[in-house]
Design a protein around this motif. Structure first.
Motif, PDB file in Angstrom:
ATOM      1  N   ARG A 113      29.376 -50.829  18.432  1.00 18.55           N
ATOM      2  CA  ARG A 113      28.785 -52.163  18.976  1.00 18.55           C
ATOM      3  C   ARG A 113      27.369 -51.792  18.333  1.00 18.55           C
ATOM      4  O   ARG A 113      26.435 -52.436  17.321  1.00 18.55           O
ATOM      5  CB  ARG A 113      28.756 -52.364  19.923  1.00 18.55           C
ATOM      6  N   ALA A 114      26.898 -50.690  18.384  1.00 17.97           N
ATOM      7  CA  ALA A 114      25.551 -49.886  18.023  1.00 17.97           C
ATOM      8  C   ALA A 114      25.750 -50.086  16.480  1.00 17.97           C
ATOM      9  O   ALA A 114      24.601 -50.075  15.656  1.00 17.97           O
ATOM     10  CB  ALA A 114      25.579 -48.480  17.730  1.00 17.97           C
ATOM     11  N   SER A 115      26.670 -50.205  16.273  1.00 23.83           N
ATOM     12  CA  SER A 115      26.734 -49.604  14.293  1.00 23.83           C
ATOM     13  C   SER A 115      26.594 -50.710  13.275  1.00 23.83           C
ATOM     14  O   SER A 115      25.741 -51.317  11.966  1.00 23.83           O
ATOM     15  CB  SER A 115      28.111 -49.221  13.585  1.00 23.83           C
ATOM     16  N   VAL A 116      26.781 -52.576  14.538  1.00 24.60           N
ATOM     17  CA  VAL A 116      26.540 -53.511  13.842  1.00 24.60           C
ATOM     18  C   VAL A 116      25.516 -53.911  13.978  1.00 24.60           C
ATOM     19  O   VAL A 116      24.584 -54.116  13.178  1.00 24.60           O
ATOM     20  CB  VAL A 116      27.229 -54.574  14.344  1.00 24.60           C
ATOM     21  N   THR A 117      24.556 -53.940  15.424  1.00 29.93           N
ATOM     22  CA  THR A 117      23.432 -53.943  15.637  1.00 29.93           C
ATOM     23  C   THR A 117      22.287 -52.962  14.817  1.00 29.93           C
ATOM     24  O   THR A 117      20.960 -53.801  14.997  1.00 29.93           O
ATOM     25  CB  THR A 117      22.656 -54.246  17.206  1.00 29.93           C
ATOM     26  N   GLN A 118      22.625 -51.552  14.403  1.00 30.08           N
ATOM     27  CA  GLN A 118      21.713 -50.679  13.560  1.00 30.08           C
ATOM     28  C   GLN A 118      21.618 -51.340  11.923  1.00 30.08           C
ATOM     29  O   GLN A 118      20.681 -51.298  11.374  1.00 30.08           O
ATOM     30  CB  GLN A 118      22.089 -49.165  13.732  1.00 30.08           C
TER      31      GLN A 118
END
Length: 714
Positions: free
Chosen positions: A508-513
């Motif tokens: 999920r962090a890879s998307v928002t990042q």
């Protein structure tokens, strides 16, 4: 009581602003008459700005134009609060109370501006002076208005300040975005990337041009304002300190003049474009078409440093045999005999030229990981030190700088020294020609704050120098992590994220990042190695598959963990995935390859405009309020809405903004805005929607439509 008084004051401000907007055309400066409530005091024809003084404030107003909404900045006299308004609505306000909007550290204690003591408006610049909480110290601030922004420069006079900072009430501007990769108490940037920023807590103490994090000193908001801090110094950025204080603090660790630009626009996309107008858009794409169409396979998460010639060849062979297409096999850390030697370890790699030839025979290019950091035990360190090729120590310039990193203690090649740069680049060229190496993955940083810049250079120059060096080589879609300066923006490098873990939170962090990096001006982005790469146990089957599906709807795919088998770095044991995993990963690769012509069109559009390819929904739909807090969907160009499953389970909620959307999995057309609850997303389904009528829609439908689903109509 304070809230009531401020509400009455804002009403007076609005009346003053409306009075100014009804003035006849501005004809230049004129002497300031005695201040009266709502009376025009002075104006400037060049900027279209005017200033009014009321009993409680000084108000700077810029008229709307055909392309800009206009705005007012109210400077409260008693508390020195800067309140930016658009059409009478507050869109940004500096912090009040003990925090203070214009704040500085002196003698280890925070101080701030208090009461306004004087002002003037000459040659299009509003100059303000204020008392502070520190005896003997005053603040001088200068506001220079333009149609869609104002420059805010300020200094402290007296008091020996050590740091200067701005602080804002986060809620005054709605939600906050930008920044890039965030350091957070919850595990950022590796497994946490708040989106919006105010939904979490950011504590980024070494926010600067030499950071390994992909960051820029630029933030923008849901109320279409933005902040750019123009500095080459390290900053301390704190957003929502403690998780609930509601304040954004942007502190520069220097006593130099604080220089900031505040943008005021009608949409967040226009704020982004204003920023790109300053730092520049890509002049080219570092990656070619094939690198967008096919994955890059890198050895890092597959083996970490437990890699050798036999393992790498087995890795490439398995990928080829299972139809897991790719353009390059890239050998990451650890292939050198010693870090910085730029020579293969003869035990682990008995025949590196033969290894390279075997990889080429399989249809892959071959690449290597390299770094400017030369460990003390490398024979190249003594050679480089003796020839003066290393950066010098900041405290003792008579000796080389020594920095500690994840692989030991090292010196750094000084790219500002022409002889050092030529020596290092020559060694790379020799290595590549000897072993038929097609490209390089540059890692680590090009500068460290422990080191002294070369004479005549600053720390920020090393981002430019590193960019210029890397731009001479094929980076093979691995890109490079340079930021902060115009050169990094204009170079058009692919940007790879910092390492992620192997769980759902990291996916999920890879998307928002990616959304954060893309919207500070680095549009050619990719997720961290599909499945994660931070030394944890390999990803579970569903995490690996969902990560590949997510990456298939991003500009580039960057793989490492093989869906055939991998090694558990925590135990050393082999992990074998099943045939369904291989098939679904292969399907994600094929989906991305079919989508490549559409993605390549977006690359060309970005080269013309600077607009990001992967972007938040609200860039395309600024009036759709729900879009501002969606964390697991994005637009890929103007036509594709990606909504892959980023967690466990077989259903998810999908938000569709206004328009007609073709569901590529079910072959139906849905009219938005609409929120779909319980949308079916079993492991074999990647939810995606195409906006009918958008440029590239037919191309995207052809690439994404599942076989057997009805064609789009309506």
């Amino acid at each position: 009581m304070r809230t009531h008084l401020r509400g009455r004051r804002r009403g007076a401000f609005l009346a003053a602003s409306l009075s100014l907007l009804l003035l006849p055309p501005l004809t230049g400066l004129r002497p300031a008459p005695p201040a009266t409530a709502a009376a025009p005091v002075t104006s400037d024809a060049a900027s279209g700005a005017g200033v009014i003084e009321t009993p409680g404030a000084v108000s700077l107003t810029v008229r709307p134009t055909r392309t800009s909404p206009g705005y007012t900045v109210d400077v409260a006299k008693g508390e020195f609060t800067l309140t930016t308004r658009r059409a009478g609505t507050t869109v940004l306000e500096s912090a009040t109370g003990d925090t203070g909007g214009l704040r500085f550290r002196s003698g280890g204690t925070w101080q701030h501006a208090t009461a306004l003591t004087g002002w003037s408006f000459e040659r299009g610049v509003l100059t303000l002076t204020a008392d502070t909480t520190l005896d003997g110290a005053t603040v001088e601030a200068r506001l220079t208005p333009a149609a869609d922004r104002y420059q805010l420069d300020w200094d402290v006079k007296g008091g020996s300040p050590e740091q200067l900072g701005l602080a804002f009430d986060l809620a005054s501007a709605g939600h906050w975005y930008g920044h890039g990769e965030t350091e957070t108490p919850a595990g950022g940037p590796y497994g946490d990337q708040p989106w919006p920023l105010d939904s979490g807590e950011v504590g980024h103490e070494n926010f600067g041009p030499a950071s390994y994090d992909m960051i820029d000193p630029f933030w923008y908001t849901s109320r279409s304002t933005g902040l750019r801090v123009d500095t080459g110094h390290v900053m301390n950025v704190a957003i929502n300190e403690g998780g609930e204080d509601g304040t954004g603090r942007f502190t520069v660790e220097s006593a130099d003049t604080y220089r900031a630009t505040v943008f005021v626009e009608s949409t967040p996309l226009e704020v982004y474009r204003d920023y790109i107008g300053i730092v520049g858009k890509p002049a080219k794409s570092d990656a070619g078409y094939e690198q967008y169409a096919k994955p890059l396979w890198n050895s890092w998460a597959q083996f970490y440093t437990k890699v050798d010639q036999a393992r790498l060849l087995d890795y490439a062979t398995d990928l080829k045999k299972n139809g897991l297409d790719g353009h390059t096999i890239q050998l990451d850390d650890k292939w050198e005999s010693n870090y910085g030697n730029l020579t293969f370890d003869p035990v682990a790699y008995p025949d590196p030229k033969g290894m390279s030839e075997a990889i080429h025979d399989m249809g892959f290019d071959f690449g290597l990981w390299v770094t400017l950091w030369i460990n003390l035990d490398s024979e190249n360190h003594d050679y480089a030190a003796d020839h003066g090729y290393l950066l010098k120590d900041a405290e003792d310039p008579t000796k080389p700088c020594e920095v500690t990193w994840w692989n030991g203690t090292a010196g750094i090649v000084d790219l500002a020294d022409p002889d050092a740069r030529a020596w290092y680049e020559g060694r790379l060229r020799t290595l590549m020609s000897t072993y038929h190496i097609d490209g390089l993955k540059f890692d680590t940083r090009f500068f460290d704050e422990k080191c002294a810049p070369h004479d005549g250079y600053q720390a920020t120059d090393y981002q430019r120098l590193g960019s210029e060096l890397a731009d001479r080589f094929d980076l093979q879609g691995a890109g490079i992590r340079v930021h902060w300066g115009e050169t990094a923006h204009r170079a058009g490098f692919v940007t790879r994220q910092i390492d992620k873990g192997t769980g759902w939170n990291s996916l999920r962090a890879s998307v928002t990042q990616n959304l954060a990096i893309s919207t500070i001006g680095y549009p050619f982005i990719e997720s961290d190695m599909i499945g994660g790469s931070n030394g944890e146990a390999p990803p579970a089957k569903d995490v690996l598959v969902r990560w590949a599906q997510s990456a298939s709807l991003m500009p580039l795919m960057y793989g490492s963990t093989s869906p055939v088998d991998t090694i558990d770095a925590t135990t050393g044991r082999k992990v074998v995935y099943d045939q369904e995993t291989i098939g679904l990963y292969r399907e994600a690769i094929q989906r991305h390859k079919r989508l490549a012509p559409y993605i390549w069109d977006q690359v060309q559009h970005t080269l013309r405009t600077g607009d990001p390819i992967m972007r938040p929904l609200f860039f395309d739909f600024p009036g759709d309020r729900k879009s501002y807090t969606v964390t697991d969907e994005w637009m890929l160009g103007p036509a594709v809405l990606a909504a892959p499953q980023l967690g466990a389970g077989a259903t998810r909620t999908v938000h569709l903004p206004p328009g007609a959307w073709y569901d590529v999995n079910r072959g139906t057309v849905i009219r938005g805005p609409r929120t779909l609850g319980g949308y079916p997303a079993p492991l074999g389904v990647t939810p995606a929607f195409v906006r009918l009528g958008a440029k590239g829609a037919a191309q995207a439908i052809k690439a994404l439509r599942r076989p057997g689903t009805p064609a789009a109509t309506g």
